[in-house]
Write a protein that holds these residues in place. Structure first.
Motif, PDB file in Angstrom:
ATOM      1  N   ALA A   1       0.841  -1.194   0.000  1.00 50.80           N
ATOM      2  CA  ALA A   1       0.000   0.000   0.000  1.00 50.80           C
ATOM      3  C   ALA A   1       0.881   1.251   0.000  1.00 50.80           C
ATOM      4  O   ALA A   1       1.855   1.339   0.744  1.00 50.80           O
ATOM      5  N   ASP A   2       0.521   2.235  -0.832  1.00 48.08           N
ATOM      6  CA  ASP A   2       1.283   3.479  -0.926  1.00 48.08           C
ATOM      7  C   ASP A   2       0.764   4.556   0.013  1.00 48.08           C
ATOM      8  O   ASP A   2       1.467   5.530   0.287  1.00 48.08           O
TER       9      ASP A   2
ATOM     10  N   LYS B   1      -6.408   0.953   3.591  1.00 46.78           N
ATOM     11  CA  LYS B   1      -7.801   0.746   3.993  1.00 46.78           C
ATOM     12  C   LYS B   1      -8.571   0.031   2.888  1.00 46.78           C
ATOM     13  O   LYS B   1      -9.347  -0.897   3.148  1.00 46.78           O
ATOM     14  N   ALA B   2      -8.387   0.426   1.636  1.00 44.03           N
ATOM     15  CA  ALA B   2      -9.075  -0.208   0.505  1.00 44.03           C
ATOM     16  C   ALA B   2      -8.681  -1.675   0.383  1.00 44.03           C
ATOM     17  O   ALA B   2      -9.525  -2.536   0.124  1.00 44.03           O
TER      18      ALA B   2
END
Length: 162
Positions: free
Chosen positions: A106-107, A113-114
């Motif tokens: 995740a960036d 969260k997604a």
């Protein structure tokens, strides 16, 4: 074996109903919630139930061979899904994103969260229950493969005895 072949549509109906009954019992009685592939493995059994009932109702008019061939295909489909599922459980290959979620880095916090929200509640690579080292997907693969062969052989027998 002749008795089984003569009553093959009843065998397919009862075994498909038993397979679904077992799956629903595991889910609702023993809290073994299914992953997406477990759910996919159930649909061909429902199809077999419908085909078997139609075949039993129409056997005098149409014969049983075509219905048994369709049952063989449906059993082969669920065996294929079960075999694929076993491969994911054993780490032989990766499942789809709906199976195991997105494992990419995740960036941002929003990306994280997604990814968390899109991860399935029950992952396909987690074995919820096993007996003698064989998972429910493994037992489904074995049973469905045997039923596919049985249905195919019964169909051939019905064509031969016409």
């Amino acid at each position: 074996m002749t008795f089984l072949y003569k009553n093959a549509l009843w065998v397919t109906l009862l075994t498909a109903a038993a397979a679904l009954g077992t799956a629903f019992t595991a889910q609702y009685v023993f809290d073994l919630w299914p992953c997406v592939l477990c759910l996919y493995q159930r649909w061909p059994y429902a199809v077999v139930i419908v085909i078997s009932i139609l075949g039993i109702a129409l056997r005098k008019r149409m014969g049983v061979g075509t219905f048994l061939m369709l049952c063989a295909v449906a059993f082969a489909v669920t065996a294929g899904i079960g075999g694929f599922h076993v491969g994911i459980e054993q780490g032989w290959w990766e499942g789809s994103q709906e199976c195991v979620g997105d494992t990419a880095k995740a960036d941002s916090l929003q990306d994280l969260k997604a990814k968390i929200m899109s991860t399935p509640i029950v992952r396909c690579d987690d074995v919820a229950w096993s007996l003698f080292g064989i998972s429910m997907a493994g037992y489904n693969f074995i049973a469905a493969a045997i039923l596919a062969v049985f249905s195919f052989m019964a169909a051939l027998s019905s064509y031969k005895n016409k």
